[in-house]
Motif scaffolding. Structure first.
Motif, PDB file in Angstrom:
ATOM      1  N   LYS A  54       0.831  -1.206   0.000  1.00 49.34           N
ATOM      2  CA  LYS A  54       0.000   0.000   0.000  1.00 49.34           C
ATOM      3  C   LYS A  54       0.870   1.261   0.000  1.00 49.34           C
ATOM      4  CE  LYS A  54      -4.453   1.125   0.161  1.00 49.34           C
ATOM      5  NZ  LYS A  54      -5.256   0.928   1.370  1.00 49.34           N
ATOM      6  N   LYS A  68      -9.264   7.068   4.898  1.00 45.87           N
ATOM      7  CA  LYS A  68      -9.187   5.603   4.932  1.00 45.87           C
ATOM      8  C   LYS A  68      -7.836   5.127   4.417  1.00 45.87           C
ATOM      9  CE  LYS A  68     -11.495   1.433   3.177  1.00 45.87           C
ATOM     10  NZ  LYS A  68     -12.606   0.908   2.326  1.00 45.87           N
ATOM     11  N   ASP A 108      -4.891   3.515   6.948  1.00 44.94           N
ATOM     12  CA  ASP A 108      -4.735   2.070   6.777  1.00 44.94           C
ATOM     13  C   ASP A 108      -3.391   1.639   7.367  1.00 44.94           C
ATOM     14  OD1 ASP A 108      -4.166  -0.539   5.776  1.00 44.94           O
ATOM     15  OD2 ASP A 108      -5.424  -0.176   4.024  1.00 44.94           O
ATOM     16  N   THR A 129      -0.569   1.082   4.948  1.00 42.53           N
ATOM     17  CA  THR A 129      -0.085   2.182   4.120  1.00 42.53           C
ATOM     18  C   THR A 129       1.367   2.509   4.426  1.00 42.53           C
ATOM     19  OG1 THR A 129      -2.227   3.226   3.709  1.00 42.53           O
ATOM     20  CG2 THR A 129      -0.320   4.679   3.747  1.00 42.53           C
TER      21      THR A 129
END
Length: 455
Positions: free
Chosen positions: A340, A403, A407, A410
């Motif tokens: 991510k 979001k 996360d 991320t």
């Protein structure tokens, strides 16, 4: 010397569209701009957290930033609970020439108490003047608690920590039409390979090009490609290589950078993919970034446009910007569904004074309390503060950005060109990638940027 931040450039470039898009485009999602009811001021917060700073009633703290009317109202509204608790008067000043003026003020010895600094490069310059002060321990503790460790690194100079993050932005987004995706049976991709497959499918279906793009932005023409390249540098080579590239610990014309630009070229220099509704590949250089994604809405000429979350402000009056609306965005995926990487930007609250009232205010700005207060009165603003409640954000794009930022998977990295010397980040990088989009080959492009790097 570092160049003007991306947020600064966009604020100026979007001045003509924010009055329409941000109010209208986001109003369609249920919001209507910054709150006018001073709801934050009415909320109760724990005032005891400021008792250790002593009696602050009648004290004043000056704040200087690039955010001007009407965007500044959300900031001043979010300060009111602190003012009510402490009796401190927060005096806010916004100036479009902030980046120039704050350096002048710091060097002259008359800076504000706190500056909202929109990039790490400028923060380092301000620290170098010798006028900035280290963040108090309470702020450092809050940053460790509420932010990913990468954020602390962006505000650390020579081992000393100076500033808590403020707002944040997500650049790793692709805009699309949910209606078109539903009608055509297209799926939001979760890997780079799937993104390529989707692009091939849209191209094969005929009638439209999968991508539309534009990089024209006056003297800053070319900057959108720097975002594209940074996203691919991060995805193809990983965060460690990205960090070395930004710091010039690996050359700009090395294999990592070359692969990243070629990765972008697979999309932007592909005649089968671009430039839907706007022309051929070369038309990207003459299409303004403001206009580039608008053909998505008509559903007939292009389907995808890579641009940051701010782009919501750009769509015409009446456009519903939502997951079930006329247009929305999805995360630009990594090489696999489990990774991510996220490219973004942000701001930092840097102090030039260590009086008790300044420390108390800095501490408030580093809390989840302030982040949530700010979220409730803002439109088009989000924070990477882990304590923010996405339900306090007023529109779908802000919630999507939150979001992504929050996360746990991320891996966030700050915009690279905003950290590079001005000779690169706001000069050679822009100009050479513009030449690249109009026909210059990749090797010449990366060689020219490498040769421009200050010795």
């Amino acid at each position: 010397m570092f160049g003007q931040s991306r947020s600064q450039r966009l604020r100026g470039a979007l001045a003509g569209t924010l009055g329409l898009g941000l109010v209208v485009g986001l109003a369609a999602c249920g919001g209507s701009g910054d709150s006018d009811d001073d709801s934050t001021a009415k909320q109760s917060i724990d005032c005891s957290q400021f008792s250790s700073y002593g009696d602050l009633k009648g004290k004043k703290v000056t704040v200087f930033a690039s955010i001007v009317t009407p965007e500044d109202k959300a900031y001043t509204d979010s300060y009111k609970p602190f003012e009510d608790c402490t009796g401190v008067d927060i005096v806010y000043q916004g100036d479009k020439s902030f980046e120039t003026q704050i350096l002048v003020q710091a060097k002259a010895g008359n800076p504000p108490d706190i500056a909202i600094v929109p990039q790490p490069g400028l923060l380092k310059q301000l620290v170098a003047t010798g006028k900035a002060v280290e963040a108090p321990a309470e702020v450092a503790a809050n940053v460790d608690k509420f932010w990913d460790k990468a954020w602390r690194g962006y505000a650390t100079v020579d081992g000393k920590f100076y500033a808590a993050p403020s707002g944040a932005s997500v650049k790793s987004l692709i805009w699309y039409s949910p209606t078109e995706f539903k009608e055509k049976g297209y799926q939001v991709p979760t890997t780079l390979d799937q993104l390529k497959e989707l692009s091939d499918k849209i191209a094969a279906d005929g009638g439209r090009k999968p991508w539309c793009a534009g990089i024209a932005s006056g003297e800053a023409t070319g900057w959108p490609i720097t975002d594209w390249m940074e996203d691919f540098m991060l995805r193809l080579n990983g965060p460690e290589a990205y960090d070395k590239w930004v710091k010039h610990e690996i050359p700009f014309n090395g294999p990592e950078s070359t692969a990243a630009l070629d990765g972008v070229g697979a999309y932007l220099k592909n005649d089968k993919y671009v430039n839907g509704g706007l022309g051929d590949v070369k038309s990207i250089a003459t299409t303004t970034f403001q206009d580039a994604g608008l053909p998505i809405v008509d559903g007939n000429t292009c389907s995808l446009h890579r641009q940051a979350s701010f782009y919501a402000a750009n769509f015409p009056k009446g456009t519903k910007v939502a997951e079930d609306g006329d247009v929305f965005a999805f995360y630009l995926p990594g090489k696999d569904a489990s990774s991510k990487p996220v490219l973004g930007g942000g701001e930092f609250n840097l102090a030039f004074a260590d009086r008790p009232e300044v420390k108390a205010f800095q501490t408030y700005l580093s809390t989840d309390t302030w982040a949530n207060n700010k979220a409730k009165v803002s439109q088009g603003w989000v924070s990477a503060n882990k304590g923010i409640d996405p339900n306090n954000l007023s529109n779908p794009i802000d919630k999507l950005a939150a979001k992504i930022l929050l996360d746990p998977n991320t891996v966030f990295r700050f915009d690279g060109s905003d950290q590079m010397p001005a000779a690169i980040g706001s000069n050679a990088f822009w100009k050479q990638t513009t030449s690249w989009i109009t026909g210059q080959d990749t090797k010449t492009t990366v060689d020219n940027i490498e040769n421009a790097w200050p010795k």
